[in-house]
Structures are given as structure tokens and as C-alpha cells.
Design a protein around this motif. Structure first.
Motif, short mmCIF file in Angstrom:
data_model
loop_
_atom_site.label_atom_id
_atom_site.label_comp_id
_atom_site.label_asym_id
_atom_site.label_seq_id
_atom_site.Cartn_x
_atom_site.Cartn_y
_atom_site.Cartn_z
N SER A 258 -4.63 8.50 -7.58
CA SER A 258 -4.84 8.94 -8.96
C SER A 258 -5.94 8.13 -9.63
O SER A 258 -6.76 8.67 -10.38
CB SER A 258 -3.54 8.82 -9.76
OG SER A 258 -2.56 9.67 -9.24
N ALA A 259 -5.97 6.83 -9.36
CA ALA A 259 -7.01 5.97 -9.93
C ALA A 259 -8.39 6.35 -9.41
O ALA A 259 -9.38 6.34 -10.15
CB ALA A 259 -6.70 4.50 -9.62
N TRP B 27 -7.46 -8.10 -3.26
CA TRP B 27 -7.35 -8.40 -4.68
C TRP B 27 -6.10 -9.24 -4.97
O TRP B 27 -6.17 -10.25 -5.68
CB TRP B 27 -7.33 -7.10 -5.49
CG TRP B 27 -7.16 -7.32 -6.96
CD1 TRP B 27 -8.09 -7.77 -7.85
CD2 TRP B 27 -5.97 -7.09 -7.71
NE1 TRP B 27 -7.55 -7.83 -9.10
CE2 TRP B 27 -6.24 -7.42 -9.04
CE3 TRP B 27 -4.69 -6.63 -7.38
CZ2 TRP B 27 -5.30 -7.30 -10.06
CZ3 TRP B 27 -3.76 -6.51 -8.39
CH2 TRP B 27 -4.06 -6.85 -9.71
N LEU B 28 -4.96 -8.83 -4.41
CA LEU B 28 -3.73 -9.61 -4.62
C LEU B 28 -3.85 -11.01 -4.03
O LEU B 28 -3.39 -11.98 -4.64
CB LEU B 28 -2.53 -8.88 -4.02
CG LEU B 28 -2.00 -7.73 -4.87
CD1 LEU B 28 -1.01 -6.90 -4.08
CD2 LEU B 28 -1.37 -8.26 -6.15
N LEU C 96 -10.03 -0.15 -11.77
CA LEU C 96 -8.86 0.08 -10.91
C LEU C 96 -9.27 0.19 -9.45
O LEU C 96 -8.51 0.67 -8.63
CB LEU C 96 -8.12 1.34 -11.36
CG LEU C 96 -7.58 1.35 -12.79
CD1 LEU C 96 -6.96 2.71 -13.13
CD2 LEU C 96 -6.57 0.23 -13.00
N SER C 97 -10.47 -0.28 -9.13
CA SER C 97 -10.99 -0.13 -7.77
C SER C 97 -10.12 -0.86 -6.75
O SER C 97 -10.12 -0.49 -5.57
CB SER C 97 -12.43 -0.63 -7.69
OG SER C 97 -12.52 -2.00 -8.04
N TRP D 165 0.82 -1.21 0.00
CA TRP D 165 0.00 0.00 0.00
C TRP D 165 0.85 1.26 0.00
O TRP D 165 0.55 2.23 -0.70
CB TRP D 165 -0.98 0.01 1.17
CG TRP D 165 -1.82 1.25 1.14
CD1 TRP D 165 -1.87 2.23 2.08
CD2 TRP D 165 -2.71 1.67 0.10
NE1 TRP D 165 -2.73 3.23 1.69
CE2 TRP D 165 -3.27 2.90 0.47
CE3 TRP D 165 -3.09 1.11 -1.12
CZ2 TRP D 165 -4.19 3.59 -0.31
CZ3 TRP D 165 -4.01 1.79 -1.91
CH2 TRP D 165 -4.55 3.01 -1.50
N LEU D 166 1.95 1.26 0.76
CA LEU D 166 2.83 2.43 0.76
C LEU D 166 3.34 2.72 -0.65
O LEU D 166 3.46 3.88 -1.05
CB LEU D 166 4.01 2.22 1.71
CG LEU D 166 3.69 2.37 3.20
CD1 LEU D 166 4.90 1.98 4.04
CD2 LEU D 166 3.26 3.79 3.52
N ARG D 167 3.62 1.68 -1.39
CA ARG D 167 4.17 1.84 -2.74
C ARG D 167 3.08 2.06 -3.79
O ARG D 167 3.39 2.47 -4.91
CB ARG D 167 5.04 0.64 -3.08
CG ARG D 167 6.27 0.59 -2.16
CD ARG D 167 7.13 -0.60 -2.39
NE ARG D 167 7.73 -0.58 -3.72
CZ ARG D 167 8.46 -1.57 -4.18
NH1 ARG D 167 8.70 -2.63 -3.43
NH2 ARG D 167 8.95 -1.51 -5.41
N CYS D 168 1.82 1.79 -3.45
CA CYS D 168 0.72 1.95 -4.41
C CYS D 168 -0.24 3.09 -4.07
O CYS D 168 -1.16 3.37 -4.85
CB CYS D 168 -0.07 0.64 -4.51
SG CYS D 168 0.83 -0.68 -5.34
#
Length: 195
Positions: A80-81, A116-117, A104-105, A71-74
Motif C-alpha cells: 500500500s505504501a 531500516w530496523l 515510507l520507502s 516482512w510477512l506482517r508488513c
């Protein structure tokens, strides 16, 4: 006029989502997580890291640190999404597009991304085959029944968590999404010999 302005704004909102500085680190983290799941597949005691019911894997126990790092990296990409999705919802002309925008939810918050992952990457190897896949391998596996792979009660009580990001990093240099996007081969960036 308002419809065109809303559409123009929605189209502008694609720019941050598509910019490598916004999505690059996030996609690299996802590739690292996926590499970690590849490493996990080779663990002889994989069953100690999962929850099963009737020999079906329900959950892979992922260490919370993996989810937090992802999450920190995304997070910037996720924001933006989210802004893009809202702009598309606000623009009447965008709603009339012949094809919907990509979903992109899963990037809108930490829990959505981690779920999701888990469902799309971590559980993928454990999914039941389709009827066609089962039929294709039926002849090969006749007479073979897999053993009971459920852990003992003591082992189940000490269920472990696995860190896919850590395992992915340990598998070799982290692939850079920018290198992939620029058309460079990931192998060019990796040092050392492959055994």
C-alpha cells in the motif's frame, strides 16, 4: 482536469495506508521487535551477538527468522505504501505540496525494512554520542575508561544471532497497535503482576 484526477487518485491511495487493518499488524510487529531490542540490552554477553571494530558496534546479528516474520506482517502495508508513493509521484499537483509526504520507502521490500530496523532500532543504543552529549557527561566520567569489550577470537568465531521478535514476545503480551490507536492503555491488556 487530468491533474485533479491524479491528485484525487493520490489522495485515495492514503486510505489503505492509514487503515488499521492494513498497518496494525505491521506496527505491532515493529513494537515487538523494539521490545526485543530492549531485552537484548540487558544481556550480559551482548558482545557475543555483535560485530565490532575499534570498540564501535557495526552490526547486531539478528536471526533471519525475525526479518522474515516482520516482512510477512508488513508486506500488505508495504504494498500500500508503494502504491501511494507512485500515485504521489504521478500527480503533478501533489508534487507542489508545501511539505513532502512521509518517507515510507523502508516498507517497500523485506531487505529495506530489515536494514531500516537494524540501523534505526538495533544500532541505536550503540551510536556514538554527539559532541553536546559528550560534553554533558564528560565531568561525570572523567578518569573512567570502559574495558575492552571485544570478544575473544574463539567467541568471535562462534558469533551468535539474536531473535528480537522472539525476545520481544517473551517480554510480555504483544502490544496491539489497534489498542494503542484506539487510545486504550497497553497496560490494560497485559495480564499478571509486574515485579
Amino acid at each position: 482536469r487530468v491533474d485533479r484526477e491524479q491528485l484525487s487518485l493520490a489522495l485515495e491511495r492514503f486510505n489503505p495506508v492509514l487503515h488499521p487493518d492494513v498497518h496494525g499488524d505491521c506496527f505491532s510487529a515493529i513494537l515487538t521487535y523494539t521490545a526485543g531490542m530492549g531485552c537484548f540490552a540487558c544481556k550480559p554477553n551482548w558482545f557475543a551477538y555483535v560485530t565490532q571494530r575499534s570498540r564501535q558496534v557495526l552490526r547486531v546479528h539478528i536471526h533471519p527468522a525475525s526479518c522474515m516474520e516482520l516482512w510477512l506482517r508488513c508486506q500488505v502495508f508495504g504494498e500500500s505504501a508503494k502504491v501511494l508513493r507512485q500515485a504521489l509521484l504521478d500527480a503533478e499537483l501533489a508534487k507542489q505540496a508545501k511539505q513532502p509526504a512521509e518517507d515510507l520507502s523502508m516498507f517497500e521490500n523485506q531487505q529495506a525494512l530489515c536494514n531500516w530496523l537494524h540501523n534505526q532500532v538495533a544500532l541505536h543504543p550503540f551510536r556514538q554520542p554527539s559532541a553536546a552529549e559528550s560534553e554533558a557527561v564528560r565531568g561525570v566520567s572523567q578518569g573512567q575508561t570502559p574495558g575492552n569489550s571485544r570478544p575473544s577470537a574463539a567467541l568471535a568465531a562462534a558469533m551468535r544471532e539474536t531473535s528480537q521478535v522472539t525476545q520481544g514476545r517473551a517480554s510480555g503480551p504483544e502490544p496491539s497497535w489497534r489498542q494503542l490507536q484506539d487510545g486504550k492503555k497497553v497496560e490494560d491488556s497485559m495480564q499478571g503482576d509486574v515485579d
